[in-house]
Design an enzyme around this catalytic site. Sequence first.
Site, PDB file in Angstrom:
ATOM      1  CG  HIS A  70      -1.943  -1.109   1.080  1.00 17.68           C
ATOM      2  ND1 HIS A  70      -3.013  -1.020   0.469  1.00 17.68           N
ATOM      3  CD2 HIS A  70      -1.856  -2.431   1.884  1.00 17.68           C
ATOM      4  CE1 HIS A  70      -3.750  -2.063   0.827  1.00 17.68           C
ATOM      5  NE2 HIS A  70      -3.136  -3.163   1.476  1.00 17.68           N
ATOM      6  CG  ASN A 142      -7.781  -4.707   0.608  1.00 15.94           C
ATOM      7  OD1 ASN A 142      -6.956  -3.586   0.578  1.00 15.94           O
ATOM      8  ND2 ASN A 142      -7.558  -5.941   0.972  1.00 15.94           N
ATOM      9  CE1 TYR A 352      -2.474  -1.906   8.246  1.00 17.50           C
ATOM     10  CE2 TYR A 352      -2.276  -4.459   8.234  1.00 17.50           C
ATOM     11  CZ  TYR A 352      -2.492  -3.522   7.607  1.00 17.50           C
ATOM     12  OH  TYR A 352      -3.096  -3.560   6.417  1.00 17.50           O
TER      13      TYR A 352
END
Length: 509
Positions: A70, A142, A352
Amino acid sequence: MLKGSFKIQERMHDMAQSKKGLTTSAGAPVSDNQNSLTVGPRGPLVLQDVALIEKLAHQNRERVPERTVHAKGSGAFGTLTINGDISKYTRAKFLQPGTKTDLLIRFSTVAGERGAADAERDVRGFALKFYTEEGNFDLVGNNTPVFFVRDPYKFPDFIHTQKRDPRTNLRSPTAMWDFWSLSPESCHQVTILFSDRGLPASYRHMHGFGSHTYSLINSKEDRHWVKFHFKTQQGIKNLTNDEGAELVGRTRESHQEDLYNSIEEKSFPKWRMYVQIMSEEQAKKTWYNPFDLTKVWPHGEFPMIEVGTMELNRNPTNYFAEIEQAAFNPNNMVPGVSWSPDKMLQSRTFAYADAHRYRIGTHYEMLPVNKPKVEVNHYHLDGAMRLDVPEYNHAYYEPNSFGGPAQQEQYREPPLKLDDATMDRFDHHQGNDDYRQAGDLFRLMDADKKRQLLDNIAEHMKRGNVPEEIVRRQIEVFMRCDPAYGSGLAERMGVKVYSDKYESGSAHH
């Protein structure tokens, strides 16, 4: 001279009158920002020119590592307004009727580097940060409701296939199709990726999905499983491969331009937010694992419930500060919303936060774009980028006797009962039908969309010189989804197959 030119001149004059004095990072005045300090007009530089040294040193550090995935993205700010009522499912304050919550969204492509073109066939990231009165809630999804893998053990391997071959430094369709053909759980997402929706015309013209299964908890401590959906109000618009190639030839920033300009022109993009709800009892009876990221919940069984409207109405003032430094994190939950046994979601709660600490810094959550609007109290000490000046008053550990922050037991979640509480490495292919839903999706397409799908896959395989062994293996996977799916690809690839042993959706019989 044109009237508009006078306005520009007036503005430039006003700005010149109000210029602020240039300083170093420590606030000392800079007397000359044009000429280096030298020994004579032709002489060498001197280390004493601290403004020059600071300027050069900072330039060397102006970039942070790009995201591993990303990396190429665009973002904007807006609001979520709740006009539905799901209060019987959740006590989350920002989801109660009539509430309005500020948010940040970042759209992205998955595989490309920061310099990649926007209009390429790829999955699009759809990451949301809600600045709620109970803390930040981040929904990292997404533009597709499913994903290529269901077990996080395979995620790094999958991402390697989307990046560059270490030997050739080129992206490799062979690696992609080799992995996909050996991982049948990917065929649902592959079918979406190579359909018309695999190449959106812009970020405004696509749906968004939380993708994972989450949970909602109400004031009675009842838990329900939930899927989040965001339906574009601009309509779905997609590009063909040829249209995408032509657009990339004109601009590599087509999605960025479209999003930025639409907001500047006050044509604010909107999405309607929906949820699907499943009870804990219903989850025990589905033919699929409802926590499997490669599966959707059929809308006929679990209908869409409208919740509210999301609007984007402000572009970032500074892209680096507000978008590149934005850190979306599935750890960020609020009371009334929680996780589920979704293995991919659970792995992201580590991955993350770990990525942000590496990419941006230890206290990334203190940056303005990531900072919640509520008071933050914890016992995290020191480290790089400690932007505040905390006063612990001897309460720098817990438990303590000095009135430091204490746990809030009223937010404890109800226990999650699991039937087979055995820890092991379970084969995720066992008991999973990886063909039925991909076949259902194929059968829903009209003749033109089927043609587009098959042409796109064949073109990708041919252009990448994918070996015949891998092509045959992928045809076998598609045959199990639907004989017409596999035979259609075989015909385009010049491969002979025998389809009489397959029936539509036969894999689950």
